[in-house]
Design a protein around this motif. Structure first.
Motif, PDB file in Angstrom:
ATOM      1  N   VAL A   1       0.696  -1.299   0.167  1.00 20.11           N
ATOM      2  CA  VAL A   1       0.108  -0.089   0.022  1.00 20.11           C
ATOM      3  C   VAL A   1       0.745   1.385  -0.131  1.00 20.11           C
ATOM      4  N   PHE A   2       0.506   2.138  -0.869  1.00 18.12           N
ATOM      5  CA  PHE A   2       1.105   3.467  -0.995  1.00 18.12           C
ATOM      6  C   PHE A   2       0.278   4.435  -0.548  1.00 18.12           C
ATOM      7  N   PRO A   3       0.902   5.898  -0.257  1.00 16.74           N
ATOM      8  CA  PRO A   3       0.056   7.108   0.085  1.00 16.74           C
ATOM      9  C   PRO A   3      -0.825   7.658  -1.175  1.00 16.74           C
ATOM     10  N   GLU A   4      -1.722   8.583  -0.641  1.00 16.20           N
ATOM     11  CA  GLU A   4      -2.422   9.134  -1.688  1.00 16.20           C
ATOM     12  C   GLU A   4      -1.655  10.099  -2.605  1.00 16.20           C
ATOM     13  N   LEU A   5      -2.015  10.129  -3.853  1.00 14.04           N
ATOM     14  CA  LEU A   5      -1.264  10.734  -5.066  1.00 14.04           C
ATOM     15  C   LEU A   5       0.150  10.451  -5.107  1.00 14.04           C
ATOM     16  N   HIS A   6       0.510   9.379  -4.638  1.00 14.69           N
ATOM     17  CA  HIS A   6       2.111   9.079  -4.614  1.00 14.69           C
ATOM     18  C   HIS A   6       2.477   9.118  -6.321  1.00 14.69           C
ATOM     19  N   LEU A   7       1.534   8.729  -7.124  1.00 13.33           N
ATOM     20  CA  LEU A   7       1.992   8.753  -8.416  1.00 13.33           C
ATOM     21  C   LEU A   7       1.616   9.837  -9.249  1.00 13.33           C
ATOM     22  N   CYS A   8       1.302  10.940  -8.625  1.00 12.34           N
ATOM     23  CA  CYS A   8       0.777  12.106  -9.346  1.00 12.34           C
ATOM     24  C   CYS A   8       1.582  13.360  -9.292  1.00 12.34           C
ATOM     25  N   GLY A   9       3.070  13.084  -8.837  1.00 16.90           N
ATOM     26  CA  GLY A   9       4.012  14.080  -9.172  1.00 16.90           C
ATOM     27  C   GLY A   9       3.708  15.285  -8.416  1.00 16.90           C
ATOM     28  N   VAL A  10       2.753  15.301  -7.376  1.00 22.22           N
ATOM     29  CA  VAL A  10       2.435  16.514  -6.600  1.00 22.22           C
ATOM     30  C   VAL A  10       3.705  16.642  -5.577  1.00 22.22           C
ATOM     31  N   ASP A  11       4.382  17.755  -5.656  1.00 22.48           N
ATOM     32  CA  ASP A  11       5.639  17.924  -4.641  1.00 22.48           C
ATOM     33  C   ASP A  11       5.557  19.275  -4.132  1.00 22.48           C
ATOM     34  N   THR A  12       4.258  20.071  -4.153  1.00 24.64           N
ATOM     35  CA  THR A  12       3.916  21.379  -3.883  1.00 24.64           C
ATOM     36  C   THR A  12       2.340  21.442  -3.571  1.00 24.64           C
ATOM     37  N   LEU A  13       1.895  22.554  -3.175  1.00 22.58           N
ATOM     38  CA  LEU A  13       0.746  22.667  -2.601  1.00 22.58           C
ATOM     39  C   LEU A  13       0.141  23.955  -3.485  1.00 22.58           C
ATOM     40  N   GLY A  14      -1.338  23.922  -3.405  1.00 22.98           N
ATOM     41  CA  GLY A  14      -1.967  25.202  -3.931  1.00 22.98           C
ATOM     42  C   GLY A  14      -2.336  24.947  -5.393  1.00 22.98           C
ATOM     43  N   ALA A  15      -2.303  26.266  -6.069  1.00 27.82           N
ATOM     44  CA  ALA A  15      -3.021  26.347  -7.435  1.00 27.82           C
ATOM     45  C   ALA A  15      -2.159  25.585  -8.307  1.00 27.82           C
ATOM     46  N   GLN A  16      -0.636  25.652  -8.279  1.00 27.17           N
ATOM     47  CA  GLN A  16       0.228  24.819  -9.143  1.00 27.17           C
ATOM     48  C   GLN A  16       0.005  23.402  -9.111  1.00 27.17           C
ATOM     49  N   ALA A  17      -0.428  22.893  -7.818  1.00 27.35           N
ATOM     50  CA  ALA A  17      -0.496  21.429  -7.888  1.00 27.35           C
ATOM     51  C   ALA A  17      -1.787  21.045  -8.279  1.00 27.35           C
ATOM     52  N   HIS A  18      -2.923  21.884  -8.147  1.00 24.29           N
ATOM     53  CA  HIS A  18      -4.198  21.833  -9.138  1.00 24.29           C
ATOM     54  C   HIS A  18      -4.008  21.474 -10.635  1.00 24.29           C
ATOM     55  N   GLU A  19      -3.082  22.323 -11.127  1.00 22.26           N
ATOM     56  CA  GLU A  19      -2.854  22.153 -12.516  1.00 22.26           C
ATOM     57  C   GLU A  19      -2.080  21.197 -12.886  1.00 22.26           C
ATOM     58  N   GLN A  20      -1.221  20.563 -11.869  1.00 17.33           N
ATOM     59  CA  GLN A  20      -0.385  19.194 -12.314  1.00 17.33           C
ATOM     60  C   GLN A  20      -1.681  18.277 -12.246  1.00 17.33           C
ATOM     61  N   LEU A  21      -2.324  18.379 -11.253  1.00 22.17           N
ATOM     62  CA  LEU A  21      -3.363  17.144 -11.270  1.00 22.17           C
ATOM     63  C   LEU A  21      -4.406  17.119 -12.457  1.00 22.17           C
ATOM     64  N   GLN A  22      -4.883  18.348 -13.018  1.00 18.51           N
ATOM     65  CA  GLN A  22      -5.647  18.209 -14.120  1.00 18.51           C
ATOM     66  C   GLN A  22      -4.901  17.736 -15.462  1.00 18.51           C
ATOM     67  N   GLU A  23      -3.462  18.050 -15.351  1.00 16.55           N
ATOM     68  CA  GLU A  23      -2.732  17.649 -16.811  1.00 16.55           C
ATOM     69  C   GLU A  23      -2.687  16.103 -16.675  1.00 16.55           C
ATOM     70  N   ILE A  24      -2.324  15.551 -15.529  1.00 21.03           N
ATOM     71  CA  ILE A  24      -2.066  14.037 -15.468  1.00 21.03           C
ATOM     72  C   ILE A  24      -3.242  13.147 -15.387  1.00 21.03           C
ATOM     73  N   ALA A  25      -4.392  13.662 -15.298  1.00 19.14           N
ATOM     74  CA  ALA A  25      -5.543  12.743 -15.111  1.00 19.14           C
ATOM     75  C   ALA A  25      -5.818  12.013 -16.246  1.00 19.14           C
ATOM     76  N   GLU A  26      -6.269  10.621 -16.019  1.00 17.85           N
ATOM     77  CA  GLU A  26      -6.636   9.817 -17.050  1.00 17.85           C
ATOM     78  C   GLU A  26      -7.729   8.818 -16.692  1.00 17.85           C
ATOM     79  N   PRO A  27      -8.681   8.563 -17.710  1.00 19.55           N
ATOM     80  CA  PRO A  27      -9.661   7.510 -17.306  1.00 19.55           C
ATOM     81  C   PRO A  27      -8.705   6.241 -16.845  1.00 19.55           C
ATOM     82  N   LEU A  28      -9.827   5.294 -16.222  1.00 19.54           N
ATOM     83  CA  LEU A  28      -9.239   4.052 -15.668  1.00 19.54           C
ATOM     84  C   LEU A  28      -8.925   3.039 -16.806  1.00 19.54           C
ATOM     85  N   ASP A  29      -9.154   3.240 -18.128  1.00 22.63           N
ATOM     86  CA  ASP A  29      -8.784   2.406 -18.933  1.00 22.63           C
ATOM     87  C   ASP A  29      -7.602   2.765 -19.679  1.00 22.63           C
TER      88      ASP A  29
END
Length: 293
Positions: free
Chosen positions: A42-70
Protein backbone atom coordinates in the motif's frame (compact mmCIF):
# COMPACT_ATOMS: atom_id res chain seq x y z
CA UNK A 1 -8.61 -20.59 12.08
CA UNK A 2 -6.00 -18.02 11.02
CA UNK A 3 -6.26 -15.69 8.02
CA UNK A 4 -2.89 -13.92 7.84
CA UNK A 5 -2.27 -10.96 5.55
CA UNK A 6 1.38 -9.81 5.28
CA UNK A 7 1.47 -6.05 4.61
CA UNK A 8 4.07 -3.58 3.37
CA UNK A 9 3.15 0.08 3.85
CA UNK A 10 5.32 2.48 1.86
CA UNK A 11 5.66 5.80 3.70
CA UNK A 12 7.52 7.58 0.91
CA UNK A 13 7.50 11.02 -0.77
CA UNK A 14 5.57 11.45 -4.04
CA UNK A 15 7.34 10.32 -7.18
CA UNK A 16 8.24 13.18 -9.58
CA UNK A 17 6.04 13.23 -12.66
CA UNK A 18 8.89 12.70 -15.13
CA UNK A 19 9.81 9.25 -13.81
CA UNK A 20 6.64 7.95 -12.22
CA UNK A 21 6.24 4.40 -13.48
CA UNK A 22 9.97 3.67 -13.77
CA UNK A 23 10.69 4.79 -10.22
CA UNK A 24 7.53 3.16 -8.89
CA UNK A 25 8.54 -0.15 -10.45
CA UNK A 26 11.89 0.18 -8.66
CA UNK A 27 10.10 0.83 -5.34
CA UNK A 28 7.92 -2.23 -5.82
CA UNK A 29 10.84 -4.44 -6.79
CA UNK A 30 12.70 -3.28 -3.67
CA UNK A 31 9.72 -4.23 -1.49
CA UNK A 32 9.47 -7.64 -3.15
CA UNK A 33 13.21 -8.20 -2.66
CA UNK A 34 13.36 -7.05 0.98
CA UNK A 35 10.02 -8.48 2.10
CA UNK A 36 9.31 -11.46 -0.19
CA UNK A 37 6.30 -12.68 1.82
CA UNK A 38 4.38 -9.43 1.28
CA UNK A 39 0.90 -10.13 -0.03
CA UNK A 40 -0.48 -6.56 -0.08
CA UNK A 41 1.58 -3.40 -0.71
CA UNK A 42 0.00 0.00 0.00
CA UNK A 43 1.26 3.46 -0.97
CA UNK A 44 0.14 6.99 0.05
CA UNK A 45 -2.50 9.15 -1.57
CA UNK A 46 -1.39 10.78 -4.86
CA UNK A 47 1.92 8.91 -4.71
CA UNK A 48 2.01 8.65 -8.51
CA UNK A 49 0.66 12.08 -9.32
CA UNK A 50 3.91 14.07 -9.21
CA UNK A 51 2.59 16.48 -6.60
CA UNK A 52 5.53 17.96 -4.72
CA UNK A 53 3.92 21.29 -3.91
CA UNK A 54 0.60 22.71 -2.75
CA UNK A 55 -1.98 25.20 -4.00
CA UNK A 56 -2.89 26.28 -7.54
CA UNK A 57 0.25 24.84 -9.10
CA UNK A 58 -0.58 21.41 -7.73
CA UNK A 59 -4.13 21.70 -9.06
CA UNK A 60 -2.77 22.36 -12.55
CA UNK A 61 -0.54 19.29 -12.30
CA UNK A 62 -3.48 17.14 -11.27
CA UNK A 63 -5.62 18.31 -14.18
CA UNK A 64 -2.79 17.67 -16.63
CA UNK A 65 -2.09 14.09 -15.59
CA UNK A 66 -5.69 12.87 -15.12
CA UNK A 67 -6.52 9.75 -17.14
CA UNK A 68 -9.55 7.45 -17.38
CA UNK A 69 -9.21 4.09 -15.67
CA UNK A 70 -8.82 2.39 -19.04
CA UNK A 71 -5.77 4.57 -19.79
CA UNK A 72 -2.11 3.67 -20.05
CA UNK A 73 -1.24 4.37 -16.39
CA UNK A 74 -3.71 1.86 -14.97
CA UNK A 75 -2.72 -0.71 -17.59
CA UNK A 76 0.97 -0.36 -16.66
CA UNK A 77 0.21 -0.64 -12.93
CA UNK A 78 -1.78 -3.81 -13.54
CA UNK A 79 1.10 -5.31 -15.49
CA UNK A 80 3.48 -4.46 -12.65
CA UNK A 81 1.25 -6.10 -10.04
CA UNK A 82 0.98 -9.17 -12.26
CA UNK A 83 4.73 -9.36 -12.81
CA UNK A 84 5.38 -9.21 -9.06
CA UNK A 85 2.46 -11.47 -8.15
CA UNK A 86 1.08 -9.40 -5.26
CA UNK A 87 -1.95 -7.35 -4.35
CA UNK A 88 -1.20 -3.68 -4.93
CA UNK A 89 -2.82 -0.42 -3.82
CA UNK A 90 -0.51 2.18 -5.41
CA UNK A 91 -2.07 5.03 -3.46
CA UNK A 92 -4.52 7.06 -5.51
CA UNK A 93 -4.55 8.31 -9.09
CA UNK A 94 -6.16 11.30 -10.78
CA UNK A 95 -9.05 9.86 -12.73
CA UNK A 96 -10.69 11.68 -15.63
CA UNK A 97 -14.39 10.87 -15.51
CA UNK A 98 -16.62 10.23 -18.52
CA UNK A 99 -17.92 13.81 -18.49
CA UNK A 100 -14.59 15.47 -17.70
CA UNK A 101 -14.79 15.10 -13.92
CA UNK A 102 -11.62 14.98 -11.85
CA UNK A 103 -11.67 12.21 -9.26
CA UNK A 104 -9.15 11.22 -6.60
CA UNK A 105 -9.37 7.46 -7.01
CA UNK A 106 -7.85 4.56 -5.11
CA UNK A 107 -7.15 1.58 -7.37
CA UNK A 108 -6.53 -2.03 -6.41
CA UNK A 109 -4.76 -4.65 -8.51
CA UNK A 110 -4.76 -8.40 -8.03
CA UNK A 111 -1.65 -10.62 -8.29
CA UNK A 112 -2.93 -11.54 -11.76
CA UNK A 113 -2.78 -7.89 -12.81
CA UNK A 114 -6.53 -7.25 -12.86
CA UNK A 115 -8.02 -3.93 -11.77
CA UNK A 116 -9.94 -5.47 -8.89
CA UNK A 117 -11.55 -2.34 -7.43
CA UNK A 118 -11.60 1.44 -7.68
CA UNK A 119 -12.93 3.97 -5.18
CA UNK A 120 -13.49 7.70 -5.74
CA UNK A 121 -12.88 9.85 -2.67
CA UNK A 122 -16.28 10.84 -1.30
CA UNK A 123 -15.04 13.70 0.90
CA UNK A 124 -12.48 15.94 -0.87
CA UNK A 125 -10.74 18.25 1.58
CA UNK A 126 -12.58 21.45 0.73
CA UNK A 127 -11.88 24.15 -0.19
CA UNK A 128 -8.31 23.04 -0.86
CA UNK A 129 -8.89 20.05 -3.16
CA UNK A 130 -10.31 20.36 -6.67
CA UNK A 131 -11.86 16.89 -7.00
CA UNK A 132 -15.40 15.91 -7.77
CA UNK A 133 -16.73 13.68 -4.96
CA UNK A 134 -17.44 10.01 -5.44
CA UNK A 135 -20.86 8.60 -4.68
CA UNK A 136 -20.40 5.03 -3.43
CA UNK A 137 -18.56 2.90 -0.88
CA UNK A 138 -16.25 0.17 -2.14
CA UNK A 139 -15.01 -3.15 -0.75
CA UNK A 140 -13.14 -6.01 -2.40
CA UNK A 141 -12.23 -9.56 -1.45
CA UNK A 142 -8.84 -11.21 -1.19
CA UNK A 143 -9.79 -14.86 -1.76
CA UNK A 144 -9.14 -17.09 1.22
CA UNK A 145 -8.30 -14.10 3.43
CA UNK A 146 -11.11 -11.58 3.78
CA UNK A 147 -12.76 -8.35 2.72
CA UNK A 148 -11.01 -4.97 2.46
CA UNK A 149 -12.69 -1.54 2.42
CA UNK A 150 -11.28 1.60 0.85
CA UNK A 151 -11.25 5.18 2.10
CA UNK A 152 -8.99 8.11 1.24
CA UNK A 153 -7.44 10.60 3.68
CA UNK A 154 -10.17 13.06 4.77
CA UNK A 155 -12.82 10.30 4.51
CA UNK A 156 -11.50 9.11 7.88
CA UNK A 157 -12.98 12.22 9.53
CA UNK A 158 -16.51 11.12 8.60
CA UNK A 159 -17.62 8.12 10.70
CA UNK A 160 -20.26 7.24 8.13
CA UNK A 161 -17.56 5.99 5.76
CA UNK A 162 -15.95 3.49 8.13
CA UNK A 163 -19.37 2.41 9.42
CA UNK A 164 -20.68 1.64 5.93
CA UNK A 165 -17.53 -0.21 4.93
CA UNK A 166 -17.74 -2.36 8.07
CA UNK A 167 -21.45 -2.96 7.45
CA UNK A 168 -20.56 -4.10 3.93
CA UNK A 169 -18.29 -6.71 5.51
CA UNK A 170 -14.91 -4.98 5.48
CA UNK A 171 -12.52 -6.47 8.03
CA UNK A 172 -9.71 -4.07 7.10
CA UNK A 173 -10.07 -0.42 6.06
CA UNK A 174 -7.15 0.86 3.98
CA UNK A 175 -6.77 4.64 4.09
CA UNK A 176 -4.08 6.14 1.80
CA UNK A 177 -3.22 9.62 3.06
CA UNK A 178 -1.38 12.72 1.92
CA UNK A 179 -1.54 14.83 5.05
CA UNK A 180 0.81 17.80 5.02
CA UNK A 181 -0.78 19.66 7.93
CA UNK A 182 -0.57 19.61 11.73
CA UNK A 183 -3.77 17.58 12.13
CA UNK A 184 -2.00 14.28 11.43
CA UNK A 185 -1.96 13.90 15.22
CA UNK A 186 -5.76 13.89 15.22
CA UNK A 187 -5.89 11.49 12.27
CA UNK A 188 -3.96 8.86 14.19
CA UNK A 189 -6.58 9.13 16.94
CA UNK A 190 -9.33 8.77 14.34
CA UNK A 191 -7.66 5.65 12.95
CA UNK A 192 -7.89 4.07 16.38
CA UNK A 193 -11.44 5.31 16.95
CA UNK A 194 -12.69 3.99 13.59
CA UNK A 195 -11.07 0.63 14.37
CA UNK A 196 -12.64 0.47 17.83
CA UNK A 197 -16.21 1.47 16.98
CA UNK A 198 -16.36 -0.83 13.94
CA UNK A 199 -14.14 -3.69 15.19
CA UNK A 200 -11.95 -3.65 12.09
CA UNK A 201 -8.29 -3.21 11.27
CA UNK A 202 -7.38 0.27 10.02
CA UNK A 203 -4.30 0.77 7.84
CA UNK A 204 -3.37 4.44 7.39
CA UNK A 205 -0.44 5.17 5.04
CA UNK A 206 0.77 8.78 4.86
CA UNK A 207 3.26 10.56 2.61
CA UNK A 208 6.78 11.02 3.95
CA UNK A 209 8.51 14.35 4.49
CA UNK A 210 9.38 16.95 3.58
CA UNK A 211 5.89 17.36 2.12
CA UNK A 212 3.98 14.88 4.27
CA UNK A 213 3.75 14.41 8.04
CA UNK A 214 4.24 10.63 8.01
CA UNK A 215 3.17 8.68 11.11
CA UNK A 216 1.69 5.78 9.16
CA UNK A 217 0.15 3.10 11.34
CA UNK A 218 -1.69 -0.21 11.60
CA UNK A 219 -4.46 -0.49 14.20
CA UNK A 220 -6.12 -3.74 15.29
CA UNK A 221 -9.89 -4.29 15.82
CA UNK A 222 -9.62 -3.33 19.50
CA UNK A 223 -7.81 -0.07 18.79
CA UNK A 224 -4.27 -1.14 19.64
CA UNK A 225 -1.49 0.25 17.46
CA UNK A 226 0.35 -2.77 16.07
CA UNK A 227 2.92 -0.92 13.96
CA UNK A 228 3.73 2.77 13.55
CA UNK A 229 6.21 5.02 11.82
CA UNK A 230 7.17 7.39 14.61
CA UNK A 231 8.16 10.27 12.34
CA UNK A 232 7.92 11.56 8.78
CA UNK A 233 10.99 9.82 7.36
CA UNK A 234 10.86 7.47 4.39
CA UNK A 235 10.28 3.91 5.55
CA UNK A 236 8.56 0.64 4.70
CA UNK A 237 6.33 -0.37 7.58
CA UNK A 238 5.61 -4.11 7.70
CA UNK A 239 3.14 -6.22 9.63
CA UNK A 240 1.25 -9.50 9.38
CA UNK A 241 -2.34 -9.03 10.47
CA UNK A 242 -4.75 -11.89 11.11
CA UNK A 243 -8.23 -11.13 9.84
CA UNK A 244 -9.65 -13.83 12.07
CA UNK A 245 -9.04 -11.37 14.91
CA UNK A 246 -12.06 -9.46 13.57
CA UNK A 247 -14.19 -12.57 13.97
CA UNK A 248 -12.84 -13.12 17.48
CA UNK A 249 -13.47 -9.55 18.63
CA UNK A 250 -16.96 -9.43 17.15
CA UNK A 251 -17.80 -12.79 18.72
CA UNK A 252 -16.43 -12.21 22.23
CA UNK A 253 -16.39 -8.40 22.34
CA UNK A 254 -13.77 -5.66 22.57
CA UNK A 255 -11.74 -6.42 25.70
CA UNK A 256 -14.04 -9.43 26.04
CA UNK A 257 -16.97 -7.13 26.80
CA UNK A 258 -18.39 -4.86 24.07
CA UNK A 259 -20.28 -6.28 21.07
CA UNK A 260 -21.91 -3.29 19.38
CA UNK A 261 -22.84 -5.25 16.25
CA UNK A 262 -25.12 -7.40 18.48
CA UNK A 263 -26.77 -4.39 20.09
CA UNK A 264 -30.25 -4.83 18.60
CA UNK A 265 -32.85 -7.56 18.47
CA UNK A 266 -35.25 -7.85 15.53
CA UNK A 267 -38.10 -6.71 17.79
CA UNK A 268 -36.47 -3.40 18.74
CA UNK A 269 -38.08 -0.25 17.40
CA UNK A 270 -36.20 1.40 14.48
CA UNK A 271 -34.32 4.58 15.36
CA UNK A 272 -35.00 7.54 13.11
CA UNK A 273 -31.95 9.41 11.81
CA UNK A 274 -33.26 12.82 10.71
CA UNK A 275 -29.80 14.02 9.70
CA UNK A 276 -29.78 11.38 6.95
CA UNK A 277 -33.49 11.13 6.23
CA UNK A 278 -33.19 7.47 7.17
CA UNK A 279 -33.08 5.11 10.11
CA UNK A 280 -31.25 2.34 11.92
CA UNK A 281 -33.36 -0.76 11.36
CA UNK A 282 -32.52 -3.46 13.95
CA UNK A 283 -33.29 -6.13 11.35
CA UNK A 284 -30.49 -4.92 9.06
CA UNK A 285 -27.95 -3.64 11.60
CA UNK A 286 -25.44 -6.48 11.55
CA UNK A 287 -22.68 -6.39 8.91
CA UNK A 288 -22.28 -8.73 5.97
CA UNK A 289 -20.77 -12.00 7.13
CA UNK A 290 -21.70 -11.55 10.80
CA UNK A 291 -22.75 -14.89 12.28
CA UNK A 292 -26.21 -13.60 13.18
CA UNK A 293 -26.76 -11.49 10.06
Amino acid sequence: MSRPLPLALAQLPPIPAKAQLRDFAAEMESIRSRFPDTRLAVFPELHLCGVDTLGAQAHEQLQEIAEPLDGSRVKALGELAGDLGMWLIPGTVCERGPEGQLYNTAVVFSPEGRLEASYRKIFPWRPSEPYDPGDRFVVFDIPGTGRIGLSICYDAWFPEVARHLAWMGAEVIVNPVMTTTADRAQETVLARANAIVNQVYVVSVNTAGPLGRGHSLVVDPEGRVRAEATGDGSTILTDVIDLDDVTRVRTYGTAGVTRMWDQFTPDDTPIELPLYGGRIDPRTWRPHGHPAA
